[in-house]
Design an enzyme around this catalytic site. Structure first.
Site, PDB file in Angstrom:
ATOM      1  N   ASP A 108      25.503  -4.570 -18.091  1.00 13.95           N
ATOM      2  CA  ASP A 108      25.278  -5.085 -19.385  1.00 13.95           C
ATOM      3  C   ASP A 108      26.372  -5.016 -20.336  1.00 13.95           C
ATOM      4  OD1 ASP A 108      22.832  -6.319 -20.876  1.00 13.95           O
ATOM      5  OD2 ASP A 108      23.789  -4.755 -22.371  1.00 13.95           O
ATOM      6  N   TYR A 164      26.961  -5.494 -31.706  1.00 11.64           N
ATOM      7  CA  TYR A 164      25.683  -4.524 -31.587  1.00 11.64           C
ATOM      8  C   TYR A 164      25.852  -3.037 -32.395  1.00 11.64           C
ATOM      9  CZ  TYR A 164      23.862  -7.992 -28.467  1.00 11.64           C
ATOM     10  OH  TYR A 164      22.970  -8.900 -27.770  1.00 11.64           O
ATOM     11  N   ARG A 167      23.251 -14.703 -16.099  1.00 13.60           N
ATOM     12  CA  ARG A 167      21.910 -14.118 -15.736  1.00 13.60           C
ATOM     13  C   ARG A 167      21.119 -14.472 -14.526  1.00 13.60           C
ATOM     14  NH1 ARG A 167      19.691 -11.334 -20.704  1.00 13.60           N
ATOM     15  NH2 ARG A 167      21.461 -10.979 -21.695  1.00 13.60           N
ATOM     16  N   ARG A 227      14.864 -11.198 -14.715  1.00 13.33           N
ATOM     17  CA  ARG A 227      13.362 -11.297 -14.871  1.00 13.33           C
ATOM     18  C   ARG A 227      12.582 -12.555 -14.175  1.00 13.33           C
ATOM     19  NH1 ARG A 227      10.296  -6.789 -17.135  1.00 13.33           N
ATOM     20  NH2 ARG A 227      11.800  -5.433 -18.097  1.00 13.33           N
ATOM     21  N   ARG A 229      12.376  -3.364 -11.065  1.00  7.40           N
ATOM     22  CA  ARG A 229      12.283  -2.842 -12.406  1.00  7.40           C
ATOM     23  C   ARG A 229      10.945  -2.101 -12.572  1.00  7.40           C
ATOM     24  NH1 ARG A 229      13.258  -1.955 -16.217  1.00  7.40           N
ATOM     25  NH2 ARG A 229      13.581  -3.301 -17.963  1.00  7.40           N
TER      26      ARG A 229
HETATM   27  O1  1CP Z   1      23.178 -11.881 -13.435  1.00  8.06           O
HETATM   28  C1  1CP Z   1      23.451 -11.558 -14.475  1.00  8.06           C
HETATM   29  O2  1CP Z   1      24.216 -12.204 -15.137  1.00  8.06           O
HETATM   30  C2  1CP Z   1      22.691 -10.306 -14.965  1.00  8.06           C
HETATM   31  C3  1CP Z   1      23.657  -8.943 -15.463  1.00  8.06           C
HETATM   32  C4  1CP Z   1      23.698  -9.073 -17.165  1.00  8.06           C
HETATM   33  C5  1CP Z   1      24.813  -9.721 -17.732  1.00  8.06           C
HETATM   34  C6  1CP Z   1      26.113 -10.581 -17.584  1.00  8.06           C
HETATM   35  C7  1CP Z   1      22.628  -8.300 -17.951  1.00  8.06           C
HETATM   36  C8  1CP Z   1      21.704  -7.722 -17.646  1.00  8.06           C
HETATM   37  N1  1CP Z   1      23.354  -8.551 -19.157  1.00  8.06           N
HETATM   38  C9  1CP Z   1      24.384  -9.087 -19.208  1.00  8.06           C
HETATM   39  C10 1CP Z   1      25.409  -9.599 -20.282  1.00  8.06           C
HETATM   40  C11 1CP Z   1      24.790  -9.538 -21.679  1.00  8.06           C
HETATM   41  N2  1CP Z   1      24.007  -8.536 -22.217  1.00  8.06           N
HETATM   42  C12 1CP Z   1      25.214 -10.195 -22.786  1.00  8.06           C
HETATM   43  C13 1CP Z   1      26.242 -11.315 -22.520  1.00  8.06           C
HETATM   44  C14 1CP Z   1      25.667 -12.617 -21.868  1.00  8.06           C
HETATM   45  C15 1CP Z   1      24.325 -13.243 -22.705  1.00  8.06           C
HETATM   46  O3  1CP Z   1      24.940 -13.794 -23.878  1.00  8.06           O
HETATM   47  O4  1CP Z   1      23.450 -13.537 -22.390  1.00  8.06           O
HETATM   48  C16 1CP Z   1      24.388  -9.986 -23.907  1.00  8.06           C
HETATM   49  C17 1CP Z   1      24.689 -10.519 -25.119  1.00  8.06           C
HETATM   50  C18 1CP Z   1      24.016  -8.661 -23.435  1.00  8.06           C
HETATM   51  C19 1CP Z   1      22.825  -7.835 -24.479  1.00  8.06           C
HETATM   52  C20 1CP Z   1      21.564  -7.987 -23.946  1.00  8.06           C
HETATM   53  N3  1CP Z   1      21.246  -7.100 -22.920  1.00  8.06           N
HETATM   54  C21 1CP Z   1      20.419  -8.739 -24.401  1.00  8.06           C
HETATM   55  C22 1CP Z   1      20.610  -9.692 -25.625  1.00  8.06           C
HETATM   56  C23 1CP Z   1      19.911  -9.160 -27.060  1.00  8.06           C
HETATM   57  C24 1CP Z   1      20.213  -9.994 -28.124  1.00  8.06           C
HETATM   58  O5  1CP Z   1      21.161  -9.740 -28.962  1.00  8.06           O
HETATM   59  O6  1CP Z   1      19.539 -10.879 -28.406  1.00  8.06           O
HETATM   60  C25 1CP Z   1      19.459  -8.327 -23.683  1.00  8.06           C
HETATM   61  C26 1CP Z   1      17.839  -8.814 -23.848  1.00  8.06           C
HETATM   62  C27 1CP Z   1      19.674  -7.334 -22.862  1.00  8.06           C
HETATM   63  C28 1CP Z   1      18.879  -6.720 -21.842  1.00  8.06           C
HETATM   64  C29 1CP Z   1      19.368  -7.215 -20.478  1.00  8.06           C
HETATM   65  N4  1CP Z   1      20.454  -7.009 -19.677  1.00  8.06           N
HETATM   66  C30 1CP Z   1      20.479  -7.671 -18.366  1.00  8.06           C
HETATM   67  C31 1CP Z   1      18.975  -8.123 -18.187  1.00  8.06           C
HETATM   68  C32 1CP Z   1      18.737  -8.586 -16.933  1.00  8.06           C
HETATM   69  C33 1CP Z   1      18.340  -7.861 -19.291  1.00  8.06           C
HETATM   70  C34 1CP Z   1      16.847  -8.075 -19.745  1.00  8.06           C
HETATM   71  C35 1CP Z   1      15.952  -7.007 -19.709  1.00  8.06           C
HETATM   72  C36 1CP Z   1      15.579  -6.300 -18.306  1.00  8.06           C
HETATM   73  O7  1CP Z   1      15.743  -6.579 -17.204  1.00  8.06           O
HETATM   74  O8  1CP Z   1      15.227  -5.136 -18.379  1.00  8.06           O
END
Ligand code: 1CP
Length: 348
Positions: A73, A148, A24, A28, A37
């Site tokens: 994602d 999910y 990540r 944000r 965003r």
């Molecule tokens: O640089 C990077 O790594 C960002 C790219 C990225 C990656 C590798 C995003 C963007 N998502 C992911 C993978 C991801 N998404 C995982 C595996 C990694 C981890 O465990 O953190 C998982 C579980 C998700 C699912 C997800 N997407 C969640 C978690 C929800 C939960 O179950 O608790 C969330 C909050 C998101 C939204 C998201 N995806 C990515 C970002 C930057 C965000 C945050 C919101 C946004 O910017 O709008």
């Protein structure tokens, strides 16, 4: 010339310093990301290659990390399989309807990534042309993706997922089989487009006991890593709270095992053995502050990692939203400088 240090560490070749990137690392906590965003939703960023490439590159120039990770994602392929979902603010991926029945699973499409997700591959090709560090492609591992889909969104206890697994194993296996076939196709396409390594995020598989992991998940992970082997790029397998599963992880065929912060790196090395590279494992909360405590924790991890070839420094999970950018800049410099110093002393 591309910086090869990250790839060398994945292959357990000697390196002059410990390479580092952060899960990540685009997100944000960066003012520039928040600005983008304001204009685009997360899924819109993923669908516009120019914007997606810019977001992917930002942490490389800003932090000086040794690898980029494709901005996307894990939920992106769910739409391509034919199910509607949304990424909700401060929640995560939420399904329009959860996947629970034989009909639900039968309707899931194992798509051709070139047709269904061309923008992902276009982004990779665009990045390949101008990145100075290797690009990591990624996918959610089948268990985590299934959690999910079956729960309908993020979960704390995975009750529906475990019920399907235990009560209707044939149904579970058919879902895992479809997700596995899809994941292999998706990752092969990413590698063919130019990804230099791939990471499987099995973020929530630590919810399973080792016995359940071995019975319901390990066989499909073996299949994924076996079916990627001929492409000869390093593969990374990561999950949260998976200390008790690390030994089983070594049987999957992944080259690099990701470790969260709950297991000391030296202990993780004992569980994993010497045939795999290790990635990790600073507590993400330790990056919220900087100073003596963070420095001590970081040096401990570097010292433990240096004992055997093949350590990639990372956080034990994703960067937290309130992390100051300067802290990650300082952390990256510390990892590079301190590991280079220790390594040069060892050589002498
Ligand atoms: O640089 C990077 O790594 C960002 C790219 C990225 C990656 C590798 C995003 C963007 N998502 C992911 C993978 C991801 N998404 C995982 C595996 C990694 C981890 O465990 O953190 C998982 C579980 C998700 C699912 C997800 N997407 C969640 C978690 C929800 C939960 O179950 O608790 C969330 C909050 C998101 C939204 C998201 N995806 C990515 C970002 C930057 C965000 C945050 C919101 C946004 O910017 O709008």
């Amino acid at each position: 010339m591309q910086n090869q240090t990250f790839l060398d560490a994945c292959w357990q070749r000697p390196t002059d310093y410990t390479p580092v990137w952060y899960m990540r690392q685009a997100g944000r906590y960066q003012p520039e990301y928040r600005k983008i965003r304001e204009k685009y939703s997360l899924l819109e960023i993923c669908r516009i290659p120019e914007v997606c490439a810019e977001v992917t590159k930002l942490p490389v120039s800003q932090l000086g990390v040794d690898a980029a990770i494709l901005f996307s994602d894990i939920s992106v392929p769910i739409g391509a399989m034919g199910r509607n979902f949304d990424i909700q603010e401060n929640v995560g991926p939420v399904m329009e309807h959860p996947i629970r029945t034989e009909t639900d699973i039968a309707q899931l499409q194992v798509f051709d990534p070139r047709e269904a997700l061309p923008y992902v591959l276009d982004t990779i090709m665009m990045l390949k042309a101008d990145l100075e560090v290797p690009l990591i492609g990624f996918a959610g591992a089948p268990f985590t993706l299934a959690s999910y889909m079956v729960e309908g969104g993020p979960s704390r206890d995975y009750i529906q997922t475990k019920q399907m697994m235990w009560k209707t194993p044939a149904l579970w296996n058919s879902l895992m089989d479809k997700l596995t076939t899809m994941t292999v196709k998706y990752l092969r396409a990413q590698i063919e487009a130019g990804a230099s390594a791939v990471q499987l995020f099995d973020s929530w598989v630590g919810a399973l006991s080792p016995a359940d992991y071995r019975k319901y998940v390990l066989p499909v992970m073996k299949r994924i890593f076996t079916e990627l082997k001929d492409l000869q790029v390093p593969t990374i397998y990561f999950g949260v709270g998976t200390g008790e599963l690390l030994q089983d992880f070594t049987e999957t065929g992944a080259h690099v095992i990701g470790v969260d912060w709950r297991v000391p790196l030296s202990e993780a090395r004992k569980r994993i053995g010497l045939d795999h590279a290790i990635q990790g494992n600073l507590d993400p909360a330790a990056a919220l502050t900087s100073g003596a405590v963070t420095e001590e924790k970081t040096k401990q991890i570097i010292d433990a990692g240096i004992e055997h070839p093949g350590h990639i420094f990372n956080l034990g999970h994703g960067v937290l939203r309130s992390t100051p950018v300067e802290n990650l800049q300082r952390l990256t410099a510390l990892v590079h400088e301190y590991s280079a110093k220790v390594k040069s002393e060892v050589k002498r």
